[in-house]
Write an enzyme that holds these catalytic residues in place. Structure first.
Site, PDB file in Angstrom:
ATOM      1  N   PHE A 244      -1.258  -0.811  -5.717  1.00  0.00           N
ATOM      2  CA  PHE A 244       0.201  -0.789  -5.555  1.00  0.00           C
ATOM      3  C   PHE A 244       0.935  -0.688  -6.890  1.00  0.00           C
ATOM      4  CE2 PHE A 244      -1.968  -3.531  -2.483  1.00  0.00           C
ATOM      5  CZ  PHE A 244      -1.884  -2.717  -1.371  1.00  0.00           C
ATOM      6  N   GLY A 471      -6.653   3.736  -1.292  1.00  0.00           N
ATOM      7  CA  GLY A 471      -6.529   3.426   0.126  1.00  0.00           C
ATOM      8  C   GLY A 471      -5.870   4.483   0.985  1.00  0.00           C
ATOM      9  N   GLN A 641      -0.526   4.530   6.021  1.00  0.00           N
ATOM     10  CA  GLN A 641       0.309   4.238   4.856  1.00  0.00           C
ATOM     11  C   GLN A 641       1.666   3.704   5.277  1.00  0.00           C
ATOM     12  OE1 GLN A 641       0.732   6.244   1.002  1.00  0.00           O
ATOM     13  NE2 GLN A 641      -0.419   7.897   1.911  1.00  0.00           N
ATOM     14  N   LYS A 704       5.794  16.169   0.526  1.00  0.00           N
ATOM     15  CA  LYS A 704       6.811  15.383  -0.184  1.00  0.00           C
ATOM     16  C   LYS A 704       6.288  14.037  -0.701  1.00  0.00           C
ATOM     17  CE  LYS A 704      11.186  17.022   1.762  1.00  0.00           C
ATOM     18  NZ  LYS A 704      12.367  16.559   2.538  1.00  0.00           N
ATOM     19  N   GLY A 705       5.255  13.515  -0.113  1.00  0.00           N
ATOM     20  CA  GLY A 705       4.756  12.199  -0.537  1.00  0.00           C
ATOM     21  C   GLY A 705       5.363  11.095   0.297  1.00  0.00           C
ATOM     22  N   GLY A 707       3.994   7.312  -0.019  1.00  0.00           N
ATOM     23  CA  GLY A 707       3.584   5.943  -0.358  1.00  0.00           C
ATOM     24  C   GLY A 707       4.721   5.024  -0.753  1.00  0.00           C
ATOM     25  N   GLU A 708       5.730   5.545  -1.449  1.00  0.00           N
ATOM     26  CA  GLU A 708       6.866   4.709  -1.836  1.00  0.00           C
ATOM     27  C   GLU A 708       7.939   4.717  -0.740  1.00  0.00           C
ATOM     28  OE1 GLU A 708       4.435   5.463  -4.846  1.00  0.00           O
ATOM     29  OE2 GLU A 708       5.877   3.883  -5.158  1.00  0.00           O
TER      30      GLU A 708
END
Lengths: 743, 209
Positions: A244, A471, A641, A704-705, A707-708
């Site tokens: 993280f 992960g 996620q 675009k992603g 995780g955040e």
């Protein structure tokens, strides 16, 4: 891409390894002749070491070395700042002087034959200090906010001061407004796998098996510490047990492990204890924010003022974009942002999942909810009335924008129209029920990345890049991209990562692994197809020998004429008896695209909470997230996620708080029983939905992603639901029982 | 059952240890404290008597996944460290070493325990099952397969403990409903937040059992 595995929910390719205990994490790479190292930490907040009494400890059973500033070799510490290191300041240098800069700073390391011996010896080392009183809190009266050097320019990525229009004047001139202070606790990443490094030297060459989200930066930092060429350092990390953000930088313990191995001349294993995970491995900085928003009676925003103050250390300026989203998310003519740091006598903060955005968006999305209440307007309708047509911070068009679609899709699925807007109006027995909503946005970045592809004569395909998998499923998703691009079964692909001698990859963080490395894998697979065509026309044994390359192509896993005539060869037939085909390419976003569009992912979160009317206990009953993130390579993995983001957001909203003892800066709850994170019973049914979104600008794969993005907006949706349940605005995180008891 | 005499005695060191030391703490601005546990500012005028116990060891017989080991074990050593550092069975994970996270869960004589808080020397003759003992040849145990199928993990670090706890849950008949599972699996922290998948995997396996 043809009948493609791209977009399919295939199971994780490394799943069987992980569920059978076969996946090896850093500390598990045992070396012949290895010794164990345990760090001793300073027990004062600031000052200097007066003496270290090592003699008795050196004679304890199994102890091979007691290393401190008194006897450690002077290390080179060449200047090195990776993109994830603070640009201003100087990193901690281990055992190079007697100064103590924060509680828990490493002061010595014990090396012994067994772990128990080293641990015991570490408790027996006696140090005397000359201690002074540290400053540990940003609201300490002695605290002195500063403008971080990097933020001084108005066009800085993160600006200390930025304004369009006249925000303060407009705010003063408007009747309906909100002006609130939000205080957010320091958080620690607390991944399940403690930081660990196994170090082994051969002459001037160093190999480390080390927990890292960025093996290339770790290589560069170790090379700088020891004054050796980067080629002499090999960093290996095939699995990361959660991170993280805490494993982006190379913290002091990595250098200590390598130093210890060098001093004793044998491989050394070093893992941090759980308590040590709270000392010098970064944290989400504690922040205070002011959000002031005003709107006309019709709900059109007239002014937004967003001011943030965050902690950093005395020796480095850690900055993050807390106020950046405020500049563009909603249409508003007058916007002013301010960002200050307070250096304190603690260790340097670092990036933690959605750094800055998670913090700033909490204040903004709670502020907007307060404004909606003041206007007696539905919070979704308020956002609808302030939807921008362009990015008003820079005038650029959005490459795609789905905030309203996320909100509206979610509202329908959640049943938002059934919500009685009056706070405290919904009840289930003793439980007060509240529904809350919040938006989320996060940039859609792409960093330059390299990947290699090797087509083997037996039909297998090896793909590699020096990225990581903490992960999200990098092993699986990259194999899918390669299989889809080449048109071969995914079982034939082996994607490898986590070695610093692999093709260059950016840090595994910031939601850009899929966009960066994924597009590099795609490019390399396309280059491999071109190389296969060249091989076909140049190889005298090939049936295509002598043809010009432009009449051939690779399609759906086979090579043949573009006009469809004649035979087609698959990889095995093409390479029969020959050498493998090796290619390596780079992919990056063009400056033109980067400067032309405003590129973001969006999400909306809906949550139902229940608050015990007498006890103030908050339970999450259900949550829904709707996401506009471009193409989804593997919905099964993306969903995991997103669920993880919600769980992280529940922790942020209701539990996570690192408390420092103000007398010495000690984290008093440095323990997994006291630094609370959600457990199974805290997590209800969580729902996710991905919009069908095509964004051709962001990158060739349309990624675009996530995780955040998937944690931003969770905490404010919960805080807004708590308000709806109770009528109380709790403007601190975490929201605790104490905040809800009493009047 | 096979028997393996694992001969790797740790140093006992009973003669080499420091005996008893009084540590003088000076008053005023200079202070002393021990390790990371001491509280410097408060200890300024106190005197600490630190007794360093001598390391001692014992012969311990442990059956791990059906293989018997005779080990000379440092009395301070946890079953977790014996598994990971002595027997190279690294599938069992060390998350907190304080009994708070569940990553180290194994079955000891048929019951789930936090192996980090379980001293090996106290369990001579015990039978231990770890994550490495669940597969039948190359075939995953149904709960292992269910964890893959239901996305019961991301990073994988807590997974061994979750699976060992999940199996115990089923045996204990604490897997009758998802709510039941949530409660009885709450001693195993998953920081990636894969709880819904964990519950689904345990429930599915319990229903098929």
């Amino acid at each position: 891409m043809s009948t493609s595995v791209f977009g399919q929910s295939i199971p994780r390719v490394d799943g069987p390894l992980k569920v059978s205990g076969g996946a090896r994490y850093a500390f598990e790479f045992n070396q012949s002749g290895q010794l164990y190292a345990v760090i001793v930490n300073a027990t004062i907040g600031i000052g200097r070491i007066v003496s270290i009494e090592a003699t008795g400890v050196e004679q304890m059973p199994g102890v091979r070395a007691v290393i401190s500033h008194l006897n450690a070799p002077k290390l080179t510490y060449s200047p090195h700042k990776g993109v994830i290191d603070p640009a201003v300041g100087e990193r901690l240098r281990v055992f190079q002087d007697e100064q103590i800069r924060f509680f828990g700073q490493p002061v010595a390391v014990i090396v012994a034959d067994t772990l128990d011996q080293a641990e015991h010896a570490a408790t027996a080392l006696r140090l005397r200090y000359d201690a002074q009183a540290p400053l540990t809190e940003i609201d300490d009266p002695r605290a002195q906010p500063i403008v971080a050097q990097q933020t001084a320019a108005a066009n800085a990525r993160v600006a200390a001061d930025r304004e369009r229009g006249s925000a303060d004047q407009a705010f003063a001139d408007t009747d309906v407004k909100v002006d609130a202070i939000f205080r957010m606790a320091r958080e620690n990443h607390s991944p399940m796998e403690p930081h660990a490094t196994v170090a082994s030297w051969e002459g001037d060459s160093l190999t480390v098996w080390s927990k890292s989200q960025y093996v290339l930066n770790e290589r560069a930092e170790l090379a700088a510490i020891f004054g050796i060429p980067p080629e002499n350092v090999l960093v290996i990390c095939p699995f990361v047990g959660g991170a993280f953000g805490t494993s982006l930088r190379t913290w002091s313990h990595v250098g200590i492990a390598a130093l210890a191995a060098r001093v004793v001349g044998r491989p050394v294993k070093l893992a941090l204890t759980r308590k040590q995970m709270f000392l010098d491995t970064g944290h989400r900085p504690r922040t205070d924010q002011r959000i002031a928003i005003a709107a006309t009676n019709q709900g059109k925003l007239t002014a937004i003022i967003h001011e943030a103050t965050a902690e950093t250390s005395r020796y480095e300026e850690f900055i993050e974009g807390i106020t950046n989203q405020t500049e563009f998310l909603y249409s508003c003519p007058n916007v002013r942002t301010r960002y200050r740091l307070v250096p304190t006598d603690t260790s340097t903060p670092t990036y933690m999942r959605a750094p800055g955005e998670c913090t700033g968006m909490h204040a903004l999305e709670c502020g907007l909810d307060e404004l909606a209440a003041a206007l007696d307007l539905d919070p979704i309708e308020l956002r609808r009335r302030n939807e921008p047509t362009v990015d008003e911070s820079n005038g650029r068009p959005f490459s795609s924008r789905s905030l309203l679609q996320c909100l509206e899709t979610g509202a329908e699925r959640f049943g938002w129209s059934q919500r009685n807007p009056r706070p405290g109006s919904m009840r289930d027995g003793r439980w007060q029920i509240g529904w809350g909503v919040a938006g989320s946005t996060r940039g859609a970045p792409q960093a330059p990345a390299d990947a290699s592809v090797r087509l083997l004569p037996d039909g297998r395909v090896e793909v590699a890049s020096a990225t990581s998998d903490m992960g999200p499923g990098t092993y699986t998703s990259m194999a899918q991209v390669a299989a889809a691009t080449l048109g071969v079964p995914v079982e034939r692909i082996k994607f490898e990562l986590g070695r610093s001698d692999m093709p260059t990859a950016p840090s595994h963080g910031g939601s850009w692994t899929m966009a960066s490395v994924g597009n590099a894998v795609r490019s390399a697979c396309l280059a491999a197809q071109d190389a296969a065509v060249r091989r076909a026309v140049e190889d005298p044994a090939s049936i295509f020998h002598g043809l010009t390359a432009d009449v051939l192509h690779w399609k759906d896993g086979t090579l043949g004429r573009k006009n469809g005539e004649g035979p087609r060869l698959d990889q095995v037939a093409l390479l029969r008896g020959g050498m493998p085909i090796d290619v390596r390419t780079t992919a990056s976003r063009s400056t033109d695209i980067a400067n032309r569009y405003s590129m973001y992912g969006y999400a909306a979160f809906f949550t139902e909470v229940a608050v015990d009317a007498d006890l103030g206990i908050v339970r999450i009953r259900r949550m829904l997230g709707v996401y506009g993130i471009g193409k989804v390579v593997n919905p099964r993995l993306a969903r995991s996620q997103c669920i993880g983001g919600m769980v992280g957001g529940i922790g942020m909203a209701l539990m996570e708080r690192t408390v420092l003892d103000q007398r010495d800066g000690r984290p008093v709850n440095a323990h997994m029983a006291d630094y609370l994170v959600p457990v199974n019973l805290d997590v209800p049914t969580l729902e996710t939905q991905f919009l069908d979104e095509q964004d051709d600008a962001v990158n060739p794969l349309g990624i675009k992603g996530i995780g955040e993005l998937c944690i931003i907006g969770v905490a404010p949706a919960i805080a807004n639901a708590v308000y709806h349940a109770t009528g109380k605005r709790v403007r601190e995180l975490p929201i605790r029982i104490e905040n809800l008891l009493g009047a | 059952m096979t028997e393996k005499d694992t001969d790797s005695s740790p140093e006992t060191g009973s003669d080499a240890a420091i005996s008893r030391r009084d540590v003088l703490i000076v008053t005023g601005a200079s202070i002393a404290s021990a390790g990371i546990g001491g509280h410097g500012a408060n200890a300024a005028s106190s005197v600490a008597n630190i007794e360093a116990p001598t390391a001692q060891s014992a012969k311990v017989r442990l059956s791990v996944n059906g293989v018997s080991h005779l080990l000379e074990i440092d009395n301070r050593q946890s079953i977790l460290d014996v598994l990971r550092e002595r027997l190279q069975l690294t599938g069992t994970k060390k998350g907190c070493n304080q009994g708070a996270c569940g990553a180290c869960t194994v079955h000891l004589d048929g019951k789930r325990v936090n192996s980090c808080l379980t001293l090996a020397v106290m369990h001579d003759g015990a039978a231990i099952t770890t994550i490495e003992g669940l597969k039948q040849g190359d075939t995953l145990h149904p709960l292992q397969a269910a964890f893959v199928e239901h996305e019961g993990f991301q990073c994988g670090y807590c997974t061994s403990g979750q699976i060992m706890s999940g199996l115990a849950c089923i045996t204990e008949e604490h897997a009758q409903s998802v709510d039941d599972i949530r409660f009885w699996m709450s001693g195993n922290i998953c920081r990636c937040g894969a709880y819904p998948g964990i519950c689904a995997a345990v429930r599915a396996t319990a229903q098929d059992a």
